[in-house]
Write an enzyme that holds these catalytic residues in place. Sequence first.
Site: not given
Length: 277
Positions: A98, A227, A256
Amino acid sequence: MPCFESPVDGARLHFVDHGPATGQVAVFVNSSYLGTEMWEYQMLPLAEAGYRCVGFDRRGHGRSDDVWGGFDLDSLADDVDGLLRHLDLREVTLVGHSVGAAEVVRCLTRHGSGRVSRVVLVAGMTPGLVRSADHPEGVDPALVETGNETFRRDRAAFFEDGARAFLALDLPGNELCDAYVRSLINRCLGSTARAGTALGDLVLTLDVAPELAKIDLPVLVVHGTHDVSAPLELTGRRAAQLLPDSTLKVYENAGHGLFATHREQLTADLREFMSGS
């Protein structure tokens, strides 16, 4: 408790160092809100297989110092480099998730690749999420600002309401027990409100697209089809196209939080990539 001092401001940052001291090294850089525990399904099996697995809690996260400053991307990247230097790590596979993927990219373009041999971007926010002149297909910044305001108003509800989408729990194959989901929410709440707010603001201006072309290392890009935090077409696929030497692996039905839902697949792909096969 093992810590090193940030080269930025001397903040004490907690780190873990698992596996044999002489093993091939993987350094893990976390998602927003989470500490090194997020990688338990990767770090422990890899350490047991003979790899040295190192990770640290970002400032304001986990067991690291609660600080006000240092949440700009340069400072966060300096902290990553500070860990590599503190442990004098070489030939590292640098793994970021991320926002952590952006920290990895900036660390390389700011400090060079002398200590790093390979890179893995897992569900990365790279090269950037928000619409700009150079990225007209990006997300409306007003939507990100709305999410940031929701976080400021009630971050407990923000994590609680977002957990299912983060993990894509409504899709086949993504079964996780309620206890794990609850533990993940609690870990997120363990980060400071200041850290979460600052990183949310960082996402609004995040753009490392020009930097990706400068990375002269093999890069594995791992991303999920579902995601919602960093949509595949805006981030993972775009990053893979901009990188000179990349391999894109797309996980079907993954969100995610694929480090949990697709744990075995991710661990196997990391091991294969680090072996050079």
